[in-house]
Design an enzyme around this catalytic site. Structure first.
Site, PDB file in Angstrom:
ATOM      1  N   GLN A 116       0.845  -1.198   0.000  1.00 32.06           N
ATOM      2  CA  GLN A 116       0.000   0.000   0.000  1.00 32.06           C
ATOM      3  C   GLN A 116       0.881   1.250   0.000  1.00 32.06           C
ATOM      4  OE1 GLN A 116      -2.074   1.905   3.371  1.00 32.06           O
ATOM      5  NE2 GLN A 116      -3.973   1.221   2.396  1.00 32.06           N
ATOM      6  N   TYR A 197      -5.278  10.730   4.940  1.00 34.04           N
ATOM      7  CA  TYR A 197      -4.004  10.931   4.268  1.00 34.04           C
ATOM      8  C   TYR A 197      -4.158  11.890   3.081  1.00 34.04           C
ATOM      9  CZ  TYR A 197      -1.269   7.582   7.007  1.00 34.04           C
ATOM     10  OH  TYR A 197      -0.571   6.951   8.013  1.00 34.04           O
TER      11      TYR A 197
END
Length: 371
Positions: A116, A197
């Site tokens: 990821q 994020y």
């Protein structure tokens, strides 16, 4: 585009009602998976100071190779992408070598693993980064929360507003990191577009008040996510590229706004045009939102419902809402999660005190069922 090709599976041993649908042998893009169970990405803060995966990471991930697909912890694509202490990177030769040890260990046990890619954006502190600079963000507004640093908890400072050139440079960083991930032996990458994020920061109205091509209308707020996905998929192949979104996750000071449903529907349609390998949704909002996105998505669909009770495991695959179900803490605490599920065995409880940082305790020492 067919979501997945599969062969009906066998739960093995004494079958447990409601979960046998999870044990189909599935082809996801170029990868053959042993079942429809996915290990969700979970930050563990055990990398070396330079961002190389720690010595125990290969053991940790390979212990869980019985799941159909492993999605690694958030991994920064660049120095600017780091937010927290001792999180791994994938932009140096040392990082690649460290991840090679992990992917080799998982593959040796018959598993499949994707890395990821996550840029922390404003969820950062100068003391946690190699260069000691504030985080980058769509707009110069902080999340209004604290973060752990080497000297303890500190407030997150106001981030630096990204210029147009810097936005485009970060798109390039994701592309470069994706190439590095494949070099490290990963079976693909997942782009982290949620839970506070950087990509999520571009989506939020409270974190992005730009008036240029990267902010304002929902089409422009979604553009950064689309450009990252386009760049990564062009570099390593769409079939090896997934993306994670978390609609309804109004966390860390992010407000997705009254147009949130329209925003995500637009974004998913744009991403669907790229024929990515999968869409991974972490459910925070209403079920109706998830169902609407599922209807708009033509590829493989992974659904993670935090806190899902045991009696509901398998229900989303069985109903056709999802092709795969992702699990976090249950997999963290049960390296033989798929076997316990098959056999109806009790689950270990997760020790929250050892989630972040430390060594083997709470990382690679959870007990397995006896052979």
């Amino acid at each position: 585009m067919t979501a997945v090709d599969f062969e009906p599976g066998d739960a093995g041993g004494e079958q447990v009602p409601g979960v046998d649908c999870l044990f189909d042998k599935v082809k996801l893009g170029p990868n053959r998976l042993s079942n429809r169970l996915v290990m969700a990405p979970m930050t563990r803060n055990r990398a070396e100071p330079d961002g190389t995966p720690g010595a125990l990471a290969a053991e940790y991930y390979s212990q869980r190779a019985g799941l159909g697909l492993i999605i690694t912890e958030s991994t920064q694509p660049s120095e600017n992408g780091q937010g927290y202490m001792t999180t791994p990177g994938i932009y140096t030769d040392a990082h690649v070598a460290g991840w090679c040890r992990v992917t080799d260990a998982v593959h040796d046990r018959g598993g499949r693993i994707v890395i990821q890619l996550a840029h922390a954006g404003r969820m950062s502190h100068p003391d946690n980064t190699p260069h000691g600079r504030p985080g980058l963000a769509p707009s110069p507004v902080g999340p209004g929360t604290g973060i752990f640093t080497p000297s303890g908890m500190q407030p997150i400072p106001t981030p630096l507003e990204m210029s147009d050139d810097q936005v485009r440079a970060v798109v390039e960083e994701f592309r470069h990191a994706a190439r590095r991930a494949i070099k490290a032996g990963a079976d693909g990458v997942e782009i982290h577009g949620g839970t506070g994020y950087l990509i999520h920061q571009f989506l939020g109205v409270s974190s992005n008040y730009r008036t240029d091509d990267w902010g304002g209308a929902i089409e422009r707020r979604a553009r950064f996510a689309v450009e990252v996905a386009r760049s990564v998929s062009a570099e390593i192949g769409a079939e090896r590229t997934g993306i994670r979104l978390s609609p309804g996750a109004n966390i860390f000071g992010i407000d997705e706004g009254v147009e949130a449903e329209a925003l995500y529907q637009h974004l998913v349609v744009e991403l669907d045009h790229l024929n990515l390998g999968y869409l991974h949704i972490t459910q925070f909002g209403e079920d109706a939102v998830v169902r609407a996105l599922r209807r708009l998505w033509g590829g493989a669909f992974i659904l993670n419902r935090p806190g899902r009770p045991r009696q509901a495991i398998g229900s989303d695959v069985e109903s056709g809402l999802a092709d795969f179900e992702a699990y976090g803490q249950l997999v963290l605490a049960n390296p033989d999660f798929e076997r316990r599920l098959r056999e109806g065995a009790p689950f270990n409880d997760a020790d929250r005190a050892t989630f972040y940082g430390g060594g083997a305790a709470g990382y690679v020492d959870y007990p397995r069922l006896p052979d």
